[in-house]
Write a protein that holds these residues in place. Structure first.
Motif, PDB file in Angstrom:
ATOM      1  N   LEU A   4      63.813  11.531  52.301  1.00 15.91           N
ATOM      2  CA  LEU A   4      64.944  11.674  51.385  1.00 15.91           C
ATOM      3  C   LEU A   4      65.924  12.690  51.939  1.00 15.91           C
ATOM      4  CD1 LEU A   4      63.155  11.846  47.912  1.00 15.91           C
ATOM      5  CD2 LEU A   4      64.425   9.943  48.848  1.00 15.91           C
ATOM      6  N   SER A   5      67.190  12.429  51.718  1.00 16.32           N
ATOM      7  CA  SER A   5      68.212  13.393  52.118  1.00 16.32           C
ATOM      8  C   SER A   5      68.227  14.546  51.117  1.00 16.32           C
ATOM      9  CB  SER A   5      69.577  12.717  52.163  1.00 16.32           C
ATOM     10  OG  SER A   5      69.979  12.345  50.860  1.00 16.32           O
ATOM     11  N   GLY A   6      68.925  15.589  51.468  1.00 17.73           N
ATOM     12  CA  GLY A   6      69.031  16.745  50.574  1.00 17.73           C
ATOM     13  C   GLY A   6      69.711  16.388  49.261  1.00 17.73           C
ATOM     14  N   GLY A   7      70.728  15.533  49.343  1.00 16.93           N
ATOM     15  CA  GLY A   7      71.436  15.115  48.129  1.00 16.93           C
ATOM     16  C   GLY A   7      70.550  14.314  47.193  1.00 16.93           C
ATOM     17  N   ALA A   8      69.727  13.451  47.767  1.00 16.57           N
ATOM     18  CA  ALA A   8      68.826  12.643  46.949  1.00 16.57           C
ATOM     19  C   ALA A   8      67.773  13.527  46.287  1.00 16.57           C
ATOM     20  CB  ALA A   8      68.157  11.574  47.792  1.00 16.57           C
ATOM     21  N   LYS A   9      67.252  14.503  47.032  1.00 14.64           N
ATOM     22  CA  LYS A   9      66.271  15.426  46.449  1.00 14.64           C
ATOM     23  C   LYS A   9      66.894  16.233  45.318  1.00 14.64           C
ATOM     24  CE  LYS A   9      63.419  16.059  50.539  1.00 14.64           C
ATOM     25  NZ  LYS A   9      62.944  17.011  51.550  1.00 14.64           N
ATOM     26  N   PHE A  10      68.146  16.660  45.507  1.00 17.06           N
ATOM     27  CA  PHE A  10      68.839  17.417  44.465  1.00 17.06           C
ATOM     28  C   PHE A  10      69.078  16.555  43.230  1.00 17.06           C
ATOM     29  CE2 PHE A  10      72.806  19.072  42.562  1.00 17.06           C
ATOM     30  CZ  PHE A  10      72.336  20.340  42.214  1.00 17.06           C
ATOM     31  N   ALA A  11      69.479  15.298  43.450  1.00 13.21           N
ATOM     32  CA  ALA A  11      69.715  14.388  42.320  1.00 13.21           C
ATOM     33  C   ALA A  11      68.417  14.145  41.552  1.00 13.21           C
ATOM     34  CB  ALA A  11      70.287  13.072  42.814  1.00 13.21           C
TER      35      ALA A  11
END
Length: 71
Positions: free
Chosen positions: A37-44
């Motif tokens: 997962l990208s950082g943005g996906a983990k944050f979401a």
């Protein structure tokens, strides 16, 4: 598991034993994630998890106030 068979009976205990074995093997197969997962996906996903926790707390609070004669 002999304990399951002694509690639920031989036939039901064997069905439960087989089912738990299948579930255990599926859990071992998918224990480690296979995608990155990208950082943005983990944050979401983190935000969605926090939102879900907030909604559950709000639901419990509303239930509590209704039970105790609140608004």
């Amino acid at each position: 598991m002999a304990a399951i068979e002694s509690v639920f009976g031989e036939k039901i205990g064997s069905i439960i034993h087989e089912s738990t074995g299948k579930i255990r093997s599926i859990n071992q197969k998918y224990a480690t994630p296979k995608i990155k997962l990208s950082g943005g996906a983990k944050f979401a996903l983190l935000l969605l998890r926090l939102y879900l926790i907030f909604l559950v707390i709000l639901l419990v609070y509303k239930f509590w106030t209704i039970i105790h004669g609140g608004a």
